[in-house]
Motif scaffolding. Sequence first.
Motif, PDB file in Angstrom:
ATOM      1  N   ALA A 233       9.339   3.551 -19.918  1.00  0.00           N
ATOM      2  CA  ALA A 233       8.662   4.413 -18.936  1.00  0.00           C
ATOM      3  C   ALA A 233       7.332   3.791 -18.523  1.00  0.00           C
ATOM      4  O   ALA A 233       6.988   3.741 -17.332  1.00  0.00           O
ATOM      5  CB  ALA A 233       8.442   5.805 -19.526  1.00  0.00           C
ATOM      6  N   ALA A 234       6.577   3.279 -19.497  1.00  0.00           N
ATOM      7  CA  ALA A 234       5.259   2.709 -19.209  1.00  0.00           C
ATOM      8  C   ALA A 234       5.389   1.459 -18.337  1.00  0.00           C
ATOM      9  O   ALA A 234       4.689   1.308 -17.322  1.00  0.00           O
ATOM     10  CB  ALA A 234       4.547   2.368 -20.517  1.00  0.00           C
TER      11      ALA A 234
ATOM     12  N   LEU B 154       0.314   3.267 -26.140  1.00  0.00           N
ATOM     13  CA  LEU B 154       0.822   2.211 -25.250  1.00  0.00           C
ATOM     14  C   LEU B 154      -0.261   1.700 -24.300  1.00  0.00           C
ATOM     15  O   LEU B 154      -0.277   0.525 -23.949  1.00  0.00           O
ATOM     16  CB  LEU B 154       2.008   2.743 -24.434  1.00  0.00           C
ATOM     17  CG  LEU B 154       3.341   2.764 -25.172  1.00  0.00           C
ATOM     18  CD1 LEU B 154       4.378   3.557 -24.387  1.00  0.00           C
ATOM     19  CD2 LEU B 154       3.842   1.344 -25.397  1.00  0.00           C
ATOM     20  N   PHE B 155      -1.147   2.601 -23.859  1.00  0.00           N
ATOM     21  CA  PHE B 155      -2.183   2.184 -22.916  1.00  0.00           C
ATOM     22  C   PHE B 155      -3.551   2.058 -23.583  1.00  0.00           C
ATOM     23  O   PHE B 155      -4.550   1.889 -22.897  1.00  0.00           O
ATOM     24  CB  PHE B 155      -2.252   3.170 -21.741  1.00  0.00           C
ATOM     25  CG  PHE B 155      -1.116   2.986 -20.772  1.00  0.00           C
ATOM     26  CD1 PHE B 155      -1.174   2.011 -19.781  1.00  0.00           C
ATOM     27  CD2 PHE B 155       0.018   3.761 -20.869  1.00  0.00           C
ATOM     28  CE1 PHE B 155      -0.117   1.833 -18.895  1.00  0.00           C
ATOM     29  CE2 PHE B 155       1.090   3.578 -19.989  1.00  0.00           C
ATOM     30  CZ  PHE B 155       1.012   2.611 -19.005  1.00  0.00           C
ATOM     31  N   GLY B 156      -3.590   2.149 -24.909  1.00  0.00           N
ATOM     32  CA  GLY B 156      -4.860   1.999 -25.620  1.00  0.00           C
ATOM     33  C   GLY B 156      -5.915   2.995 -25.151  1.00  0.00           C
ATOM     34  O   GLY B 156      -7.092   2.665 -25.060  1.00  0.00           O
TER      35      GLY B 156
ATOM     36  N   LEU C 205       5.708  10.441  -9.820  1.00  0.00           N
ATOM     37  CA  LEU C 205       5.301  10.783 -11.185  1.00  0.00           C
ATOM     38  C   LEU C 205       6.472  10.463 -12.108  1.00  0.00           C
ATOM     39  O   LEU C 205       7.588  10.933 -11.898  1.00  0.00           O
ATOM     40  CB  LEU C 205       4.944  12.272 -11.284  1.00  0.00           C
ATOM     41  CG  LEU C 205       4.523  12.756 -12.675  1.00  0.00           C
ATOM     42  CD1 LEU C 205       3.227  12.085 -13.122  1.00  0.00           C
ATOM     43  CD2 LEU C 205       4.340  14.272 -12.699  1.00  0.00           C
ATOM     44  N   VAL C 206       6.202   9.620 -13.103  1.00  0.00           N
ATOM     45  CA  VAL C 206       7.228   9.253 -14.080  1.00  0.00           C
ATOM     46  C   VAL C 206       7.040  10.160 -15.295  1.00  0.00           C
ATOM     47  O   VAL C 206       5.971  10.161 -15.907  1.00  0.00           O
ATOM     48  CB  VAL C 206       7.072   7.767 -14.506  1.00  0.00           C
ATOM     49  CG1 VAL C 206       8.063   7.414 -15.611  1.00  0.00           C
ATOM     50  CG2 VAL C 206       7.238   6.837 -13.310  1.00  0.00           C
TER      51      VAL C 206
ATOM     52  N   THR D 111      -1.708  -2.718 -24.095  1.00  0.00           N
ATOM     53  CA  THR D 111      -1.500  -3.154 -22.707  1.00  0.00           C
ATOM     54  C   THR D 111      -0.013  -3.462 -22.535  1.00  0.00           C
ATOM     55  O   THR D 111       0.470  -4.465 -23.047  1.00  0.00           O
ATOM     56  CB  THR D 111      -2.315  -4.435 -22.377  1.00  0.00           C
ATOM     57  OG1 THR D 111      -3.654  -4.237 -22.802  1.00  0.00           O
ATOM     58  CG2 THR D 111      -2.284  -4.740 -20.889  1.00  0.00           C
ATOM     59  N   PRO D 112       0.728  -2.608 -21.859  1.00  0.00           N
ATOM     60  CA  PRO D 112       2.166  -2.885 -21.684  1.00  0.00           C
ATOM     61  C   PRO D 112       2.388  -4.256 -21.022  1.00  0.00           C
ATOM     62  O   PRO D 112       1.551  -4.712 -20.249  1.00  0.00           O
ATOM     63  CB  PRO D 112       2.635  -1.743 -20.783  1.00  0.00           C
ATOM     64  CG  PRO D 112       1.629  -0.655 -20.990  1.00  0.00           C
ATOM     65  CD  PRO D 112       0.320  -1.349 -21.235  1.00  0.00           C
TER      66      PRO D 112
END
Length: 359
Positions: free
Chosen positions: A131-132, A160-162, A224-225, A332-333
């Motif tokens: 998803a990210a 996932l995004f810190g 929007l996910v 950071t994906p």
Amino acid sequence: MLTKKEIITALASVPGPDGKTPLPDSGALSDIMISGGRVVFSITADPAQSGRLEAMRLAAERAVKGIAGVDMALVTLTAERPAQPAASTRPSGQPARMRPGPARARTPIVGVSHVIAVASGKGGVGKSTTAANLALALSGEGLRVGILDADIYGPSMPRLFGLKGRPEVTQTRVIRPLEAHGLKIMSMGFLVSEETAMVWRGPMVAGAVQQLLREVAWEPLDLLVVDMPPGTGDAQLTLAQSIVLAGAVIVSTPQDLALIDARRGVEMFRKVNAPILGIIENMSSFVCPNCGARHDIFGHGGARREATRIGVPFLGEIPLELALRESSDEGTPIVAARPDSPITAAYRDIARRVKEAIK
Ligand code: ADP
């Protein structure tokens, strides 16, 4: 320091579900959770009275927001129902029962043009990672993209995004999503600790997700996910029913067992008439970083065959790749961390197919 007593005193002016007994005496109030200036609680009531209950919910929220030091109040309506077995524990082929969600109708989300759900039949298949990265790849396609982490029990987006910050609350008392790499991101993980959410009962979780959908300043977004909670039980079904979905993406590993679960996911979205945008095979094959040889650890190609068999599009394969996990762990994906890598190219291909499908 806010105290529960202050909250209860404020709520005494709000009539409970019967329209007269003050809310604190009505027996309908859940435990009240206070964390900094944020107050979260739920009211238990009969979903048949939904119209009136929404007014009570708003009145309770207003009463709490009026207390000095409160900067966010999240009040959810919960419906007491007899426990139902999860869809995944029913004999296969038996459909999940359709029941209305807690006191909410299927309405569009203000300022959001399209919503897509990223779902999986079970946990651990890489749904949140997908998803990210898919959201980042879609943003790379020129869309304004947001992510809602709807997995209240195991929120992944903060990691996932810190992201560790707390969302601000705007003048109009709307929650402002956090931002990273051009995406707007909202997760219950930003608001309450995981331990707090763990004790919530299903209906309270459902209410909280609805508020994250509808009381967050998303606009303007093209897409929007929604990172769905893993599985295909009643909670997922209720959520899928409550949103106008442009489509659903199902993530699966190639193993037979995972594919059976993925099929349940497809069934669930078909039931709520959401288009299936397609299946993604994650952890598809493993390319040895030393010798360069490809190893099909989970048996590559299963999801593609399954997609063909059940007549849904196949969106692409993402290999098992250590760098993908490492970049996620570092906050950071990979699509942002390594924009030129072959994996990023694979996500971009998938994103283009998704974009084309929702046009
Ligand atoms: P889910 O949301 O389905 O529970 P996650 O996205 O949290 O799964 O992924 C589970 C674990 O697998 C995480 O540690 C993640 O970094 C790792 N992972 C996911 N996809 C891959 C992949 N393609 N290659 C390597 N590791 C992966």
